[in-house]
Scaffold this motif. Structure first.
Motif, PDB file in Angstrom:
ATOM      1  N   ALA A  88       0.837  -1.042   0.170  1.00  0.00           N
ATOM      2  CA  ALA A  88      -0.133   0.080   0.158  1.00  0.00           C
ATOM      3  C   ALA A  88       1.088   1.320   0.278  1.00  0.00           C
ATOM      4  N   PRO A  89       0.107   2.335  -0.247  1.00  0.00           N
ATOM      5  CA  PRO A  89       1.032   3.977  -0.398  1.00  0.00           C
ATOM      6  C   PRO A  89       1.972   3.791   1.006  1.00  0.00           C
ATOM      7  N   PRO A  90       2.506   4.151   1.016  1.00  0.00           N
ATOM      8  CA  PRO A  90       3.193   4.755   3.161  1.00  0.00           C
ATOM      9  C   PRO A  90       1.984   5.483   3.457  1.00  0.00           C
ATOM     10  N   ASN A  91       2.340   5.579   4.487  1.00  0.00           N
ATOM     11  CA  ASN A  91       1.296   5.815   5.742  1.00  0.00           C
ATOM     12  C   ASN A  91       2.042   7.712   5.580  1.00  0.00           C
ATOM     13  N   LEU A  92       1.783   8.759   5.908  1.00  0.00           N
ATOM     14  CA  LEU A  92       2.248   9.517   5.561  1.00  0.00           C
ATOM     15  C   LEU A  92       2.507  10.468   7.306  1.00  0.00           C
ATOM     16  N   LEU A  93       1.199   9.466   7.948  1.00  0.00           N
ATOM     17  CA  LEU A  93       1.989  10.392   8.954  1.00  0.00           C
ATOM     18  C   LEU A  93       2.874   9.694  10.256  1.00  0.00           C
ATOM     19  N   VAL A  94       3.933   8.843   8.800  1.00  0.00           N
ATOM     20  CA  VAL A  94       4.957   8.931  10.111  1.00  0.00           C
ATOM     21  C   VAL A  94       6.212  10.050   9.312  1.00  0.00           C
ATOM     22  N   ALA A  95       7.177  10.286  10.276  1.00  0.00           N
ATOM     23  CA  ALA A  95       8.088  11.391   9.748  1.00  0.00           C
ATOM     24  C   ALA A  95       9.219  10.395   9.063  1.00  0.00           C
ATOM     25  N   PRO A  96       9.130  10.865   7.632  1.00  0.00           N
ATOM     26  CA  PRO A  96       9.853  10.022   6.362  1.00  0.00           C
ATOM     27  C   PRO A  96      11.131   9.701   7.009  1.00  0.00           C
ATOM     28  N   HIS A  97      11.842   8.198   7.014  1.00  0.00           N
ATOM     29  CA  HIS A  97      13.046   7.512   7.246  1.00  0.00           C
ATOM     30  C   HIS A  97      13.369   6.606   6.651  1.00  0.00           C
ATOM     31  N   GLY A  98      14.448   6.205   5.916  1.00  0.00           N
ATOM     32  CA  GLY A  98      15.191   5.915   4.532  1.00  0.00           C
ATOM     33  C   GLY A  98      13.910   5.617   3.289  1.00  0.00           C
ATOM     34  N   CYS A  99      14.512   5.251   2.461  1.00  0.00           N
ATOM     35  CA  CYS A  99      13.730   5.188   0.862  1.00  0.00           C
ATOM     36  C   CYS A  99      12.233   5.276   1.527  1.00  0.00           C
ATOM     37  N   PRO A 100      11.918   5.889   0.946  1.00  0.00           N
ATOM     38  CA  PRO A 100       9.954   5.882   1.258  1.00  0.00           C
ATOM     39  C   PRO A 100       9.411   4.534   0.543  1.00  0.00           C
ATOM     40  N   PHE A 101       9.704   4.452  -0.572  1.00  0.00           N
ATOM     41  CA  PHE A 101       9.395   3.368  -1.704  1.00  0.00           C
ATOM     42  C   PHE A 101       9.507   1.684  -1.004  1.00  0.00           C
ATOM     43  N   ALA A 102      10.840   1.413  -0.152  1.00  0.00           N
ATOM     44  CA  ALA A 102      11.447   0.766   0.439  1.00  0.00           C
ATOM     45  C   ALA A 102      10.813  -0.603   0.488  1.00  0.00           C
ATOM     46  N   PRO A 103       9.649  -0.613   1.368  1.00  0.00           N
ATOM     47  CA  PRO A 103       8.380  -1.577   1.556  1.00  0.00           C
ATOM     48  C   PRO A 103       8.004  -1.957   0.386  1.00  0.00           C
ATOM     49  N   ARG A 104       7.826  -1.769  -0.674  1.00  0.00           N
ATOM     50  CA  ARG A 104       6.979  -1.859  -0.986  1.00  0.00           C
ATOM     51  C   ARG A 104       8.470  -2.120  -3.201  1.00  0.00           C
ATOM     52  N   CYS A 105       9.487  -2.368  -2.493  1.00  0.00           N
ATOM     53  CA  CYS A 105      10.293  -2.339  -3.695  1.00  0.00           C
ATOM     54  C   CYS A 105      10.742  -3.546  -3.437  1.00  0.00           C
ATOM     55  N   GLU A 106      10.696  -4.574  -5.325  1.00  0.00           N
ATOM     56  CA  GLU A 106      11.300  -5.515  -4.760  1.00  0.00           C
ATOM     57  C   GLU A 106      13.178  -5.250  -5.220  1.00  0.00           C
ATOM     58  N   PHE A 107      13.642  -3.843  -5.236  1.00  0.00           N
ATOM     59  CA  PHE A 107      15.339  -4.502  -5.191  1.00  0.00           C
ATOM     60  C   PHE A 107      15.756  -4.272  -3.760  1.00  0.00           C
ATOM     61  N   ALA A 108      14.970  -4.082  -2.602  1.00  0.00           N
ATOM     62  CA  ALA A 108      15.029  -2.562  -1.797  1.00  0.00           C
ATOM     63  C   ALA A 108      16.619  -3.975  -1.045  1.00  0.00           C
ATOM     64  N   PHE A 109      17.382  -3.396  -0.470  1.00  0.00           N
ATOM     65  CA  PHE A 109      18.527  -3.541   0.638  1.00  0.00           C
ATOM     66  C   PHE A 109      18.399  -2.855   1.884  1.00  0.00           C
ATOM     67  N   ASP A 110      19.836  -3.448   2.421  1.00  0.00           N
ATOM     68  CA  ASP A 110      19.304  -3.047   3.616  1.00  0.00           C
ATOM     69  C   ASP A 110      19.141  -1.264   4.178  1.00  0.00           C
ATOM     70  N   ARG A 111      20.278  -0.602   3.202  1.00  0.00           N
ATOM     71  CA  ARG A 111      20.878   0.056   2.913  1.00  0.00           C
ATOM     72  C   ARG A 111      19.123   1.264   3.329  1.00  0.00           C
ATOM     73  N   CYS A 112      18.369   0.836   2.141  1.00  0.00           N
ATOM     74  CA  CYS A 112      17.694   1.367   1.949  1.00  0.00           C
ATOM     75  C   CYS A 112      16.688   2.035   2.848  1.00  0.00           C
ATOM     76  N   ARG A 113      16.199   0.734   4.347  1.00  0.00           N
ATOM     77  CA  ARG A 113      15.686   1.368   5.111  1.00  0.00           C
ATOM     78  C   ARG A 113      16.186   2.022   5.836  1.00  0.00           C
ATOM     79  N   ILE A 114      17.522   2.854   6.127  1.00  0.00           N
ATOM     80  CA  ILE A 114      18.088   3.395   7.279  1.00  0.00           C
ATOM     81  C   ILE A 114      18.041   5.287   6.538  1.00  0.00           C
ATOM     82  N   GLU A 115      18.356   5.261   5.178  1.00  0.00           N
ATOM     83  CA  GLU A 115      18.960   6.065   4.635  1.00  0.00           C
ATOM     84  C   GLU A 115      18.523   6.731   3.393  1.00  0.00           C
TER      85      GLU A 115
END
Lengths: 343, 332
Positions: B279-306
């Motif tokens: 689902a599209p991201p919950n904008l009620l949470v301050a953005p951290h990491g890449c916002p698309f990471a949870p839905r991304c097939e290429f996402a790796f560790d760095r995406c979720r942090i930075e």
């Protein structure tokens, strides 16, 4: 449009017949008019019988209604109770403009109402003007400053006023502006009548005497209407077309008073049109408290004595006014909202 | 290509809404530039902040609950976000005009079309009634309303959906603005009408040399219209490229997914269209990491942090991603 108005007026005719019949029947339960006629003295039963016959109260209710509606000059009445109907009737009936004579003072109903109606109209139109001006000012202002200090104060005050009984407001106002102002040596407001008998009925006197009754009549309506106007304006101001108007670079007054207010006016017109006929009927409590010789006091005085002709006259006037104001409201709708078209 | 003058320069715009449930991070650092006579498209799914971005620029965000936290929007070297309301009134409708999504609700139902179009003429150009009326007729003619002399006295409900949007366009174009912001102007319309409106805007843009920002969630509409495309996700620009580059050589996984979800006439028909999981991201949470990471097939560790910066990946082409989709491995 003309056809529509014509049709609406035609439709009102059967409605008014039904209203009049229901009211007439209900009036029979308001007490015996003869019981109050002798004042403190007990009326002899022979006199009661005679009075009943003279006033036509011995007839079945449906016949009484018929006489009220179309008159009784086409028939003869038995006045002396000998079983022979010999006296021709003189009443011409409401349909021919004869509302009958008051049972209380034998004056024609039209004259009784005619004496009081201008006083009530004066008081009511002034009050209505105050109501509209202040309700619009307060309603629009608090909509523009939603949740501001002003808005919060106004919200509290309006709820307080809206829920306050009229008589209580009237008595508090009297206590402050008449009783205490006099005590403090300030110019105090009169509390009764239309003018000082010694000063005569001058416009200044009447205006001075109108201050408290007008304030008493207005406060509740101002409180109520300003809430309606506030919420209608808030709704209109949140619409997309207001954003469009803003995006065009229109100055704020034009956005508020033309783009938003014209849309917000629709629900407001409905409420005002529904309330107006009752203003015609006068304010029973206010006129009573301030001794204002208007329709409300007239109604109260005559309904307590079972004076069917006068009470019916007042109620039918209100009914007709309700029909007419509703029609005016519908015509106003069409003028305000081009999406509404009548055929 | 972009030797033309920059007309609108948006720098690090951040808009938030403070609502009962918390703070909505609607726009999180959007920068973009628009040149004279250029058309750019802002693409993204509903709620990605594309409309809010442009409404912020126009000062049309209700404050409160909205708040423009930071950023600048330079229009001809004046920061629109620093202007007073009175100064903005001279920009809106005159310099920058806006067309909205649903012409039924965006036009005032109780005022005639003619009146609504003539308002900016009266306010900005000080035209008198007769002159304004004459100009309204010209404008309606220009946007293809038949019999404008009579139709200008109609109310919005007497117009069809397409005609209403044409009237909206006439209203926006009334003062010959330098920038036109079109906020999903075709979304509420039939497909055939959509094409007509797009064609009309293209024609008027060329005739008037107007810069256009076209906000849409429909990548299909964009292809024939815009020169550059900006893809937004969760209030951020995730990819920016010339229109052909974006279609032929997308660099952000989100853009890839969007294009895979788009039916194309030049592809095999038996291939299933791919939907984006999650689902599209919950904008009620301050953005951290890449916002698309949870839905991304290429996402790796760095995406979720930075959160990745918007990096140049080719000529006039930038993407906000840690992963090199061309070579199939993370950058660096």
């Amino acid at each position: 449009m003309t056809r529509y108005i014509f049709r609406r007026l035609l439709q009102a005719i059967p409605l008014l017949f039904v209203i009049s019949l229901v009211l007439f029947v209900l009036m029979q339960n308001m007490g015996d008019p003869i019981a109050t006629m002798g004042g403190r003295n007990v009326t002899r039963s022979a006199d009661r019988e005679r009075l009943k016959r003279q006033l036509g109260l011995d007839k079945p209710i449906i016949v009484q209604y018929l006489y009220w509606l179309v008159g009784n000059d086409w028939t003869k009445t038995d006045l002396d109770g000998d079983g022979v109907a010999e006296t021709p009737g003189v009443r011409r009936g409401v349909l021919r403009g004869d509302f009958g004579l008051s049972l209380v003072n034998k004056k024609p109903v039209t004259q009784v109402i005619g004496e009081r109606l201008p006083n009530t109209l004066l008081l009511m139109l002034t009050a209505e003007a105050f109501i509209l001006i202040f309700a619009l000012l307060i309603g629009i202002y608090s909509a523009l400053r939603q949740y501001s200090t002003f808005d919060n104060i106004i919200t509290t005050v309006t709820f307080l006023f809206y829920s306050m009984p009229v008589f209580f407001f009237a008595l508090v106002a009297m206590y402050i502006f008449a009783v205490n102002f006099k005590k403090w040596g300030l110019p105090y407001l009169p509390t009764v009548g239309m003018f000082e008998p010694t000063a005569g009925k001058t416009p200044l006197q009447v205006a001075w005497h109108m201050v408290l009754p007008t304030a008493t009549l207005s406060f509740g309506f101002i409180a109520g209407y300003s809430r309606y106007i506030r919420s209608a304006m808030l709704e209109a101001l949140g619409q997309d077309y207001v954003r469009t108007a803003k995006a065009k670079g229109l100055p704020r007054p034009e956005i508020v008073y033309i783009h938003a207010l014209k849309n917000a006016a629709l629900p407001i017109v409905t409420i005002i049109a529904l309330d107006l006929p009752f203003l015609l009927g006068g304010a029973i409590v206010t006129e009573r408290i301030f001794g204002w010789p208007g329709m409300g006091r007239l109604f109260l005085d005559h309904v307590s004595r079972g004076d069917t002709p006068v009470v019916m006259g007042i109620l039918m006037m209100i009914a007709v006014a309700a029909v007419i104001f509703q029609l005016i409201a519908d015509i106003l709708y069409a003028w305000l909202d081009p999406r509404i078209r009548y055929t | 290509m972009n030797r033309r003058q920059v007309i609108l320069d948006l720098k690090d715009l951040r808009t938030r809404f403070h609502i009962a449930e918390g703070t909505v991070y609607a726009v999180n650092g959007v920068s973009l530039t628009l040149h004279e006579c250029e058309t750019i498209a802002i693409v993204g799914e509903s709620g990605c902040g594309k409309s809010v971005t442009m409404l912020s620029v126009m000062g049309l965000i209700p404050v409160p609950p909205g708040e423009i936290v930071s950023g600048q929007a330079f229009y001809r070297n004046r920061d629109l976000l620093a202007l007073s309301e009175a100064e903005m009134e001279h920009i809106r409708g005159k310099e920058i005009a806006m067309v909205f999504q649903d012409p039924m609700t965006a036009l005032n139902p109780v005022l005639t079309i003619g009146r609504q179009i003539s308002e900016p003429l009266r306010v900005h150009l000080n035209m008198d009634r007769a002159a304004a009326q004459q100009r309204v007729i010209e404008l309606l003619e220009q946007v293809g309303i038949p019999d404008p002399k009579n139709r200008m006295n109609d109310y919005p409900h007497q117009f069809s959906g397409g005609m209403r949007q044409r009237a909206m366009l006439a209203m926006a174009l009334a003062c010959a603005p330098s920038v036109l912001i079109a906020d999903e102007p075709t979304t509420a319309l039939d497909v055939t009408i959509q094409a007509q409106i797009v064609e009309l805007v293209t024609r008027l843009r060329d005739a008037l040399c107007m810069a256009v920002i076209w906000i849409t969630h429909d990548l299909g509409v964009v292809a024939g219209l815009a020169e550059r495309v900006i893809v937004m996700y969760a209030g951020m620009v995730v990819e920016e490229a010339n229109v052909d580059d974006l279609y032929d050589d997308p660099r952000h996984p989100y853009t890839l997914s969007l294009l895979a979800a788009l039916p194309r006439i030049d592809r095999r028909r038996d291939r299933r269209l791919k939907s984006i999981p999650g689902a599209p991201p919950n904008l009620l949470v301050a953005p951290h990491g890449c916002p698309f990471a949870p839905r991304c097939e290429f996402a790796f560790d760095r995406c979720r942090i930075e959160t990745p910066p918007l990096l140049p990946v080719a000529i006039e082409h930038r993407a906000r991603c840690w992963y090199d989709v061309v070579n199939g491995r993370p950058f660096e």
